[in-house]
Design an enzyme around this catalytic site. Structure first.
Site, PDB file in Angstrom:
ATOM      1  N   GLU A 316      48.160  30.601  37.407  1.00 49.58           N
ATOM      2  CA  GLU A 316      49.049  31.744  37.152  1.00 49.58           C
ATOM      3  C   GLU A 316      49.898  32.116  38.352  1.00 49.58           C
ATOM      4  O   GLU A 316      50.078  33.289  38.672  1.00 49.58           O
ATOM      5  CB  GLU A 316      48.215  32.953  36.686  1.00 49.58           C
ATOM      6  CG  GLU A 316      47.494  32.677  35.381  1.00 49.58           C
ATOM      7  CD  GLU A 316      46.645  33.835  34.920  1.00 49.58           C
ATOM      8  OE1 GLU A 316      46.578  34.054  33.704  1.00 49.58           O
ATOM      9  OE2 GLU A 316      46.039  34.509  35.768  1.00 49.58           O
TER      10      GLU A 316
HETATM   11  N1  IFG Z   1      43.382  34.139  33.283  1.00 50.07           N
HETATM   12  C1  IFG Z   1      43.200  34.225  34.735  1.00 50.07           C
HETATM   13  C2  IFG Z   1      41.947  34.931  35.219  1.00 50.07           C
HETATM   14  C3  IFG Z   1      41.464  36.039  34.295  1.00 50.07           C
HETATM   15  C4  IFG Z   1      41.402  35.533  32.866  1.00 50.07           C
HETATM   16  C5  IFG Z   1      40.764  36.560  31.957  1.00 50.07           C
HETATM   17  C6  IFG Z   1      42.360  31.911  34.697  1.00 50.07           C
HETATM   18  C7  IFG Z   1      42.242  30.591  35.400  1.00 50.07           C
HETATM   19  C8  IFG Z   1      42.796  35.157  32.422  1.00 50.07           C
HETATM   20  N2  IFG Z   1      43.164  32.844  35.278  1.00 50.07           N
HETATM   21  O1  IFG Z   1      41.739  32.122  33.675  1.00 50.07           O
HETATM   22  O2  IFG Z   1      42.199  35.482  36.518  1.00 50.07           O
HETATM   23  O3  IFG Z   1      42.305  37.175  34.401  1.00 50.07           O
HETATM   24  O4  IFG Z   1      40.423  35.994  30.723  1.00 50.07           O
END
Ligand code: IFG
Length: 504
Positions: A316
């Site tokens: 992200e």
């Molecule tokens: N995506 C983000 C996490 C977390 C997650 C919650 C990943 C690799 C959503 N990154 O999953 O930091 O916020 O479900």
């Protein structure tokens, strides 16, 4: 239809038998007789098996109250024996052979890790009351049978996000003891994020002392001193669990950038953030200070991490332009090897050149991904944790009070019915190093919250990581899972009573 054959001594219907084990073993034959544990029973530890024998004793003593002395030679009484190096070569370096008859229990493995995993099976062949912390006045039989077992994948993990909410060393150790009963052997600790920094870095002291103060929703923070982290790592190692520390970057870095102004391109510290938005932060890619910071963190974390892997995030990075992301990792990736570790990170890092030893962790929801297929072709292996099956922070149903639902609702069956080798074209059996069940903790604050989201689903992910795919089917699994409930009740595990299971 011929005349009925001789009555075969089918095993008495018991609360448990070798065919009820989770994870399902490769080979298991139930036998009618059972071994009775008595106050005279001894645990004979072969050479090198002392630590596992002591661990087994620690599991059995609270509920039985029996002496169960660990001895090098057995006086021929009621004996549970643990032997290293005498197992069938098929069990490899993490499998075991367990043979239970009326007169003896014999556990053999080629390594102490194999003995440890065999003890987890032995534990499940005792009544669930064995998990009680106080003496239960009752008989103790170990269901009879023979097991020859070994894992499908080398790495079977759980991730705990200690950044969104902080969990104390005692809470982490408790989670370790809960997950090893299903042969999980890796604990990934997500040690930093926008909302908090959780590990002492001596060369950048305010990361923990200041950056550790905050948590999601303004809840109390916290951090591990390096001594506390080493203590967690040692405890995990005593349970044959490898700790994989992760420092997320170049995104998910607001906590660090809120306490060190020089980590920001404009030289100004950003305000601390305790909301749960993602993707807004980025280290300053063009600044040399950033790489001194990253190298200091990697160096210090590698020095206190005996495990092979060091996590360098990569997810992200929506505020880091693609070219900058590439430039960042071209500088950072070599730092991991420089300090003796092997790279792991979220699968986005497969976009940039990596050593083939690097292990990207898959967190999308299945389907084609050219970068991953190319990396697999080059020889990279992956840890699979698809968000729509393995993310333990996904709600079970709309009415689940905790968790999120951006990857959909994940009931017990959704968490069980998937094959890590069939998710991404080009990432097949040989490219899968293992599986992991991440628990992100935006909405998770207590151990009871952790348990509610992890149990029962973690047991299913553990079985996916260990058992042959051909041995796995929902109807058989859900019947076996139902029999775990009395064990969880005896351990005070706050599990979700899914309506999909006829709980015992
Ligand atoms: N995506 C983000 C996490 C977390 C997650 C919650 C990943 C690799 C959503 N990154 O999953 O930091 O916020 O479900």
């Amino acid at each position: 239809m011929g005349a009925p054959g001789p009555a075969v001594a089918s095993p008495a219907p018991t609360e448990r038998q070798v065919t009820d084990l989770i994870p399902a073993p490769v080979h298991a034959t139930a036998k009618a007789d059972a071994f009775r544990l008595t106050p005279l029973t001894v645990i004979r530890a072969g050479k090198g098996a002392g630590d596992e024998a002591a661990y087994l004793r620690g599991l059995l003593r609270p509920a039985t109250g029996y002496p169960l002395p660990v001895v090098p030679m057995s006086p021929g009484l009621s004996t549970i024996s643990l032997d290293l190096g005498q197992a069938d070569p098929r069990v490899g370096d993490e499998g075991y052979q367990l043979d239970v008859t009326k007169s003896a229990v014999r556990l053999r493995a080629n390594t102490s890790a194999g003995l440890f995993e065999g003890i987890q099976s032995l534990r499940q062949l005792l009544p669930s009351a064995i998990e009680a912390k106080t003496v239960q006045h009752r008989s103790w039989t170990i269901a009879g049978g023979s097991v020859l077992d070994y894992p499908r994948f080398a790495q079977r993990g759980a991730m705990l996000d200690v950044a969104r909410h902080f969990f104390t060393p005692a809470q982490v150790k408790k989670y370790i003891d809960q997950i090893v009963q299903y042969k999980i052997n890796t604990l990934h600790l997500h040690l930093s994020d926008d909302q908090g920094w959780r590990i002492e870095i001596k060369s950048w002291p305010r990361l923990a002392t200041e950056g550790g103060k905050t948590a999601a929703y303004g809840d109390p923070g916290g951090y591990y001193t390096q001594e506390q982290y080493k203590d967690i790592v040692a405890y995990a190692a005593s349970r044959h669990v490898m700790v994989v520390p992760e420092i997320d970057m170049p995104g998910h870095t607001n906590a660090a950038q809120s306490v060190y102004a020089e980590l920001n391109c404009d030289g100004k510290a950003v305000p601390p953030r305790t909301d749960i938005e993602v993707g807004y932060s980025s280290l300053c890619i063009k600044s040399p200070t950033t790489y001194r910071f990253v190298e200091d963190v990697i160096r210090e974390l590698a020095a206190i991490t005996p495990g092979k892997y060091l996590g360098i995030g990569g997810d992200e990075a929506h505020s880091t332009p693609a070219a900058d992301y590439q430039a960042f990792y071209e500088k950072v990736a070599p730092m991991v090897a420089k300090y003796g570790k092997t790279i792991t990170g979220w699968h986005e890092i497969a976009k940039v050149p990596l050593p083939t030893s690097a292990v990207p962790q898959y967190w999308d929801q299945g389907g084609t991904n050219a970068d991953l297929a190319a990396a697999a072709k080059r020889g990279n292996k992956f840890v699979m944790s698809p968000a729509n099956h393995a993310y333990l922070d996904m709600k079970y149903t709309e009415s689940t009070p905790l968790g999120q639902d951006w990857a959909g609702l994940v009931e017990v069956r959704d968490a069980y019915e998937w094959d890590p080798a069939k998710l991404v074209p080009g990432v097949g059996e040989k490219s899968v190093q293992g599986v992991e069940a991440p628990l992100w903790t935006e909405t998770i604050r207590t151990s009871a919250d952790i348990e509610y989201m992890a149990f029962p689903r973690l047991a299913g992910v553990a079985e996916i990581g260990w058992s042959p795919q051909a041995a796995r089917n929902w109807d058989g699994y859900r019947a076996r899972l139902a029999k775990q409930a009395p064990r969880w009740r005896a351990q005070d595990i706050n599990f979700y009573r899914s309506p999909q299971i006829d709980w015992k």
